[in-house]
Design a protein around this motif. Structure first.
Motif, PDB file in Angstrom:
ATOM      1  N   ARG A  48       0.833  -1.209   0.000  1.00 41.25           N
ATOM      2  CA  ARG A  48       0.000   0.000   0.000  1.00 41.25           C
ATOM      3  C   ARG A  48       0.866   1.257   0.000  1.00 41.25           C
ATOM      4  NH1 ARG A  48      -3.037  -3.933   1.504  1.00 41.25           N
ATOM      5  NH2 ARG A  48      -5.314  -3.844   1.584  1.00 41.25           N
ATOM      6  N   GLN A  49       1.999   1.175   0.650  1.00 38.74           N
ATOM      7  CA  GLN A  49       2.929   2.301   0.639  1.00 38.74           C
ATOM      8  C   GLN A  49       3.357   2.622  -0.790  1.00 38.74           C
ATOM      9  OE1 GLN A  49       6.487   1.619   2.960  1.00 38.74           O
ATOM     10  NE2 GLN A  49       7.702   2.876   1.560  1.00 38.74           N
ATOM     11  N   ASP A  50       3.719   1.583  -1.539  1.00 40.73           N
ATOM     12  CA  ASP A  50       4.147   1.800  -2.921  1.00 40.73           C
ATOM     13  C   ASP A  50       3.012   2.414  -3.758  1.00 40.73           C
ATOM     14  OD1 ASP A  50       6.595   0.767  -2.303  1.00 40.73           O
ATOM     15  OD2 ASP A  50       6.121  -1.262  -2.995  1.00 40.73           O
ATOM     16  N   ARG A  51       1.800   1.940  -3.524  1.00 45.23           N
ATOM     17  CA  ARG A  51       0.673   2.412  -4.324  1.00 45.23           C
ATOM     18  C   ARG A  51       0.362   3.883  -4.041  1.00 45.23           C
ATOM     19  NH1 ARG A  51      -4.777   1.060  -2.977  1.00 45.23           N
ATOM     20  NH2 ARG A  51      -3.991  -0.820  -1.952  1.00 45.23           N
ATOM     21  N   TYR A  52       0.424   4.269  -2.780  1.00 35.54           N
ATOM     22  CA  TYR A  52       0.109   5.643  -2.426  1.00 35.54           C
ATOM     23  C   TYR A  52       1.277   6.598  -2.664  1.00 35.54           C
ATOM     24  CZ  TYR A  52      -4.446   4.688  -0.391  1.00 35.54           C
ATOM     25  OH  TYR A  52      -5.763   4.355  -0.213  1.00 35.54           O
ATOM     26  N   ASP A  53       2.461   6.050  -2.769  1.00 35.17           N
ATOM     27  CA  ASP A  53       3.655   6.879  -2.903  1.00 35.17           C
ATOM     28  C   ASP A  53       3.559   7.798  -4.124  1.00 35.17           C
ATOM     29  OD1 ASP A  53       6.084   7.920  -2.387  1.00 35.17           O
ATOM     30  OD2 ASP A  53       7.247   6.136  -2.856  1.00 35.17           O
ATOM     31  N   LYS A  54       3.158   7.248  -5.269  1.00 26.94           N
ATOM     32  CA  LYS A  54       3.065   8.044  -6.480  1.00 26.94           C
ATOM     33  C   LYS A  54       2.009   9.132  -6.362  1.00 26.94           C
ATOM     34  CE  LYS A  54       4.675   4.353  -9.551  1.00 26.94           C
ATOM     35  NZ  LYS A  54       4.356   3.484 -10.709  1.00 26.94           N
ATOM     36  N   GLN A  55       0.862   8.759  -5.773  1.00 26.86           N
ATOM     37  CA  GLN A  55      -0.199   9.756  -5.618  1.00 26.86           C
ATOM     38  C   GLN A  55       0.245  10.890  -4.696  1.00 26.86           C
ATOM     39  OE1 GLN A  55      -4.212   8.023  -4.984  1.00 26.86           O
ATOM     40  NE2 GLN A  55      -3.205   6.026  -5.168  1.00 26.86           N
ATOM     41  N   VAL A  56       0.909  10.535  -3.636  1.00 27.50           N
ATOM     42  CA  VAL A  56       1.393  11.557  -2.707  1.00 27.50           C
ATOM     43  C   VAL A  56       2.418  12.447  -3.387  1.00 27.50           C
ATOM     44  CG1 VAL A  56       2.720  11.924  -0.586  1.00 27.50           C
ATOM     45  CG2 VAL A  56       0.911  10.199  -0.641  1.00 27.50           C
ATOM     46  N   ALA A  57       3.312  11.847  -4.171  1.00 28.68           N
ATOM     47  CA  ALA A  57       4.346  12.633  -4.852  1.00 28.68           C
ATOM     48  C   ALA A  57       3.720  13.671  -5.785  1.00 28.68           C
ATOM     49  CB  ALA A  57       5.279  11.701  -5.624  1.00 28.68           C
ATOM     50  N   ARG A  58       2.670  13.257  -6.520  1.00 31.38           N
ATOM     51  CA  ARG A  58       2.015  14.219  -7.428  1.00 31.38           C
ATOM     52  C   ARG A  58       1.375  15.359  -6.645  1.00 31.38           C
ATOM     53  NH1 ARG A  58       0.515   9.417 -10.301  1.00 31.38           N
ATOM     54  NH2 ARG A  58      -1.489   9.366  -9.215  1.00 31.38           N
ATOM     55  N   LEU A  59       0.703  15.028  -5.550  1.00 32.00           N
ATOM     56  CA  LEU A  59       0.076  16.075  -4.738  1.00 32.00           C
ATOM     57  C   LEU A  59       1.115  16.979  -4.091  1.00 32.00           C
ATOM     58  CD1 LEU A  59      -2.883  14.167  -3.030  1.00 32.00           C
ATOM     59  CD2 LEU A  59      -3.040  16.012  -4.707  1.00 32.00           C
ATOM     60  N   GLU A  60       2.222  16.393  -3.671  1.00 33.59           N
ATOM     61  CA  GLU A  60       3.279  17.199  -3.068  1.00 33.59           C
ATOM     62  C   GLU A  60       3.841  18.194  -4.085  1.00 33.59           C
ATOM     63  OE1 GLU A  60       4.373  17.671  -0.213  1.00 33.59           O
ATOM     64  OE2 GLU A  60       3.638  16.023   1.012  1.00 33.59           O
ATOM     65  N   ALA A  61       4.016  17.763  -5.328  1.00 34.79           N
ATOM     66  CA  ALA A  61       4.525  18.668  -6.359  1.00 34.79           C
ATOM     67  C   ALA A  61       3.559  19.823  -6.577  1.00 34.79           C
ATOM     68  CB  ALA A  61       4.739  17.895  -7.661  1.00 34.79           C
ATOM     69  N   ARG A  62       2.270  19.514  -6.624  1.00 37.58           N
ATOM     70  CA  ARG A  62       1.271  20.582  -6.790  1.00 37.58           C
ATOM     71  C   ARG A  62       1.262  21.513  -5.583  1.00 37.58           C
ATOM     72  NH1 ARG A  62      -4.253  17.758  -7.714  1.00 37.58           N
ATOM     73  NH2 ARG A  62      -4.932  19.947  -7.534  1.00 37.58           N
ATOM     74  N   ARG A  63       1.444  20.955  -4.397  1.00 35.28           N
ATOM     75  CA  ARG A  63       1.431  21.788  -3.199  1.00 35.28           C
ATOM     76  C   ARG A  63       2.614  22.753  -3.189  1.00 35.28           C
ATOM     77  NH1 ARG A  63       2.405  20.657   3.030  1.00 35.28           N
ATOM     78  NH2 ARG A  63       4.269  19.706   2.182  1.00 35.28           N
ATOM     79  N   VAL A  64       3.790  22.241  -3.586  1.00 35.55           N
ATOM     80  CA  VAL A  64       4.974  23.109  -3.628  1.00 35.55           C
ATOM     81  C   VAL A  64       4.736  24.276  -4.579  1.00 35.55           C
ATOM     82  CG1 VAL A  64       7.383  23.225  -4.327  1.00 35.55           C
ATOM     83  CG2 VAL A  64       6.585  21.317  -2.932  1.00 35.55           C
ATOM     84  N   LYS A  65       4.178  23.984  -5.755  1.00 36.29           N
ATOM     85  CA  LYS A  65       3.900  25.052  -6.715  1.00 36.29           C
ATOM     86  C   LYS A  65       2.893  26.047  -6.149  1.00 36.29           C
ATOM     87  CE  LYS A  65       4.907  22.372 -10.900  1.00 36.29           C
ATOM     88  NZ  LYS A  65       4.355  21.809 -12.162  1.00 36.29           N
ATOM     89  N   ALA A  66       1.870  25.538  -5.461  1.00 36.05           N
ATOM     90  CA  ALA A  66       0.862  26.422  -4.880  1.00 36.05           C
ATOM     91  C   ALA A  66       1.475  27.311  -3.807  1.00 36.05           C
ATOM     92  CB  ALA A  66      -0.286  25.598  -4.301  1.00 36.05           C
ATOM     93  N   GLU A  67       2.362  26.755  -2.998  1.00 40.02           N
ATOM     94  CA  GLU A  67       3.020  27.561  -1.963  1.00 40.02           C
ATOM     95  C   GLU A  67       3.900  28.641  -2.597  1.00 40.02           C
ATOM     96  OE1 GLU A  67       5.029  24.549   0.247  1.00 40.02           O
ATOM     97  OE2 GLU A  67       3.391  24.316   1.700  1.00 40.02           O
TER      98      GLU A  67
END
Length: 801
Positions: free
Chosen positions: A659-678
């Motif tokens: 489950r960690q592997d599966r969520y890792d990619k989704q989290v990475a995409r959201l983190e990239a969007r969050r950095v840009k938003a910040e």
């Protein structure tokens, strides 16, 4: 908000809270139990909170069902037995110090009331209560051993001179290590030179190796006799007398004999056998925490015991299957003197073996010390987790940094960690985990056990009164195997000479005879006649894939002429290795029933044994419905439950990783969007006026940080920040743009929070599926086909009692 109970189910150890400059209610620090298979080191001066951290770590492992072997040189770890779910003053009263009460101007009962309230308040501040203490007590049994003393549960330490199992004997390296450690430990205990090149060491090693390689054990008296009259004539290529003359050997024998004759030495021979499997698991398979308190021993005795104990751990470890999940913990509360950088004490060899090899078997080694200077940091390069607390001197800190730099493989900021270590308060540690991208600073949680300090002998006796076995003979596992017939002075005592008032009867040649001595060599008073059937039964079951050949012996009383033999009347627990074809000792034979002298009767009894096995003999298998796993043929319910516990942990960890592997990619995409938003928020701000905003950390955030290697933690984690974002006050002119940017950021944060919550729900559901300790096992019975039953024979059987 998720409780500590939910963390427990996921194999996450609640160690404390991250230290933060902006929020004293920071996120819990959750340590993945799988990381401990690469071992841990805890360093901190006296008063740093090192003992509390160690006890907290052991509590977490115990709640997760992980057994532990604790070596306690200082006497503090027995506090693990002081757990009071009700947290009432009456629970604390027997354990408060009257002298401390007097210093504070209180009666002992008043101090107990204050301590109870202190513990209730302390636990509550850290999100814990009496229910968590109750779960700890229900998860494991805790035993306090005192080798060389009867204050606690005694250990028959010298039972470790019994011949090692086949796994050890067939492994040349492991056998050599076992012999070397036993030899040097015995010499050290006797105050003799234990150098591997000394004559004393070579002779002891030769004697132990000679006996053990033949599957024969030794006790100290027989070893002393073998020193005087060895069963070998050469040492290497030299004649024995040239290498070590009898006169000089006598001096060695006298030194060991003086040790044996010393008033307190009998305590080393009494108690439970030094059996790691039995120390880590109860008769029902329940995990145990085995605390070996050695505070009462002198340095030589400590080295002797610790070395032999660690060798036993290595031997037990080699018998386990491979796993990537934590199977067991070995915790040593003070490593100073046992793993030095240059010297080679007997303890160093097994410690190095564990550091290098235990990972493959799921055995985690955790070492603690307040003296980081005298350590073999080259050996410690195998350690993956470092808990660094307050240090006493600058020299200690520099030596620790040198060792950590070598162990971290370059992933290490020396200057940054140097700065942090220079100002650590009490109960604060820097957690450096090689599996994580960066360290985290945290304060240890309030422990569940009452920390009263080192236990006195009287307190140990009080705590272990119900744990001590009743006086009586040693358990079978502690019996040393005697040398075979015709052995020299190193064998057991000669047989008692009895008047042969009844010689063995003369029988037809077709009647076979067998002997087994149940009383022990030389203790036979008479030989009693029975029937002994030897058979091989094959069990097959296509559905479960079982195919098992069982070799067995059945005993029966000799019937009167014309009656059937009752093959169900007697226990068949006969060790085949103890069965002899000839009478081993001279002793009277009881009267033989007439039917036993008729050869044709044995043919009938053989057919009757086939019928009994076909109609009544069954192979019982246990089955776990939740794990869909069946026991192996011959595996006891105890061993099956132990295996199920490890299997459940492995499956839980594997699915958690998936489950960690599966969520890792989704989290990475959201983190990239969050950095840009910040970044967009920052650009829209006309006036840069920063202030730190603390954000509440949900269960998902904390959990994801633990699972994903704290990838979301910024470099400010080193200063204690768990999760913080930068924000500024917007100018009126750009207020609307900033507001829109903040709304985008909030939506991304909401998506991330929902993703984390979803992961949390999945993992909690996952953890509930793997609780074999709570389920009732099913049983199935396999019956043999008659064609798969082969009775090799039925013989007259003389049983020595």
């Amino acid at each position: 908000m998720t409780t500590e109970a939910e963390y427990e189910k996921l194999g996450l150890f609640y160690l404390g809270r991250a230290k933060t400059e902006v929020d004293e209610t920071a996120a819990p620090v959750l340590y993945d139990s799988r990381h401990l298979v690469t071992h841990g080191l805890c360093v901190g001066m006296t008063g740093s909170g090192k003992t509390g951290l160690g006890i907290g770590l052991l509590e977490e492992a115990a709640i997760d069902g992980v057994p532990a072997l604790v070596i306690d040189p200082k006497g503090d770890m027995g506090n693990l037995l002081l757990t009071f779910p009700n947290l009432e003053a009456a629970d604390f009263a027997p354990w408060v110090d009257p002298a401390e009460a007097e210093r504070k101007g209180l009666r002992p009962d008043e101090l107990a009331t204050k301590e109870a309230e202190k513990w209730r308040r302390g636990l509550a501040d850290w999100g814990q209560d009496g229910e968590r203490i109750k779960r700890l007590r229900e998860a494991v049994d805790i035993t306090l051993y005192t080798p060389g003393s009867t204050a606690g549960v005694p250990l028959a330490v010298l039972s470790s001179l019994a011949a090692p199992g086949e796994t050890v004997r067939t492994d040349r390296e492991l056998m050599g290590d076992r012999v070397a450690t036993a030899s040097s430990s015995l010499l050290g205990l006797a105050g003799l030179k234990s150098d591997a090149r000394s004559r004393e060491y070579v002779l002891l090693s030769t004697l132990l190796s000679h006996s053990w390689s033949q599957g024969q054990g030794l006790d100290l008296p027989s070893l002393i006799l073998q020193i005087q009259d060895p069963p070998v004539t050469r040492i290497g290529v030299l004649e024995l007398e040239s290498f070590y003359p009898a006169k000089d050997r006598f001096e060695l024998a006298m030194a060991l004999n003086s040790l044996l004759a010393s008033p307190g030495f009998s305590a080393w021979l009494e108690g439970q056998p030094l059996d790691i499997d039995r120390m880590l698991y109860g008769e029902d398979g329940k995990p145990r925490v085995a605390i070996c308190s050695i505070a009462h021993l002198d340095d030589r005795e400590r080295m002797f015991f610790v070395s032999l104990l660690l060798e036993q751990v290595v031997a037990w470890m080699r018998e386990q299957s491979g796993t990537s999940s934590l199977r067991a913990l070995v915790y040593m509360d003070e490593i100073y003197g046992y793993l030095p950088p240059v010297a080679e004490p007997p303890s160093k060899r097994p410690l190095l073996t564990l550091l290098k090899q235990a990972r493959a078997f799921g055995v985690g080694l955790v070492l603690a010390t307040q003296n980081p200077v005298d350590l073999d940091y080259k050996a410690l390069s195998n350690i993956g987790t470092w808990f660094l607390g307050r240090l006493q001197t600058e020299r200690d800190k520099l030596r620790l940094l040198d060792g950590l730099e070598g162990a971290s493989g370059g992933k290490f900021s020396r200057g940054e960690i140097d700065q942090i270590l220079s100002g650590l308060p009490k109960r604060t540690f820097l957690l450096h985990d090689v599996r994580e991208p960066e360290p985290v600073l945290f304060q240890t949680r309030w422990v569940l056990s009452y920390l009263k300090g080192p236990l006195t002998r009287v307190e140990i006796e009080r705590l272990t009164a119900e744990q001590k076995p009743a006086a009586g003979p040693q358990e079978p596992g502690a019996r040393l195997h005697p040398a075979g017939p015709g052995a020299g002075v190193g064998g057991a005592a000669p047989a008692v000479q009895l008047d042969p008032v009844a010689a063995a009867p003369v029988l037809p040649r077709r009647i076979g005879t067998r002997y087994v001595d149940l009383g022990g060599r030389g203790e036979v008073r008479s030989w009693q006649p029975y029937l002994l059937g030897e058979a091989r039964v094959r069990f097959e079951d296509r559905k479960s894939g079982t195919r098992h050949d069982q070799e067995l012996y059945r005993m029966a009383e000799i019937p009167v002429e014309g009656d059937l033999a009752d093959w169900t009347s007697l226990d068949d627990d006969i060790d085949s290795e103890r069965i002899a074809d000839r009478c081993p000792f001279e002793a009277p034979h009881d009267d033989l029933p007439p039917a036993a002298s008729v050869a044709r009767n044995y043919t009938h009894w053989k057919k009757e044994l086939v019928e009994y096995l076909y109609h009544d003999h069954r192979l019982e298998l246990w089955r776990s419905p939740s794990l869909e796993e069946s026991s192996w043929p011959g595996e006891s319910e105890r061993d099956f439950r132990i295996r199920l516990g490890q299997l459940a942990r492995e499956r839980r960890d594997a699915e958690k990783a998936e489950r960690q592997d599966r969520y890792d990619k989704q989290v990475a995409r959201l983190e990239a969007r969050r950095v840009k938003a910040e970044q967009k928020v920052a650009v829209q701000e006309e006036q840069l006026s920063e202030k730190k905003l603390s954000t509440a950390v949900s269960f998902g955030t904390t959990l994801l940080g633990a699972l994903l290697g704290r990838k979301r933690l910024s470099r400010s984690a080193l200063s204690g920040a768990s999760r913080a974002v930068r924000g500024v006050g917007a100018s009126r002119r750009e207020a609307s743009d900033v507001a829109r940017a903040r709304e985008d950021l909030a939506r991304i944060e909401a998506e991330l929070t929902e993703l984390e919550a979803e992961l949390g729900r999945e993992l909690l559901e996952l953890s509930e599926r793997y609780r074999p300790d709570r389920e009732r096992l099913e049983t199935t019975e396999l019956a043999p086909l008659k064609k798969n039953i082969r009775v090799r024979g039925v013989d007259l059987f003389w049983l020595g009692r």
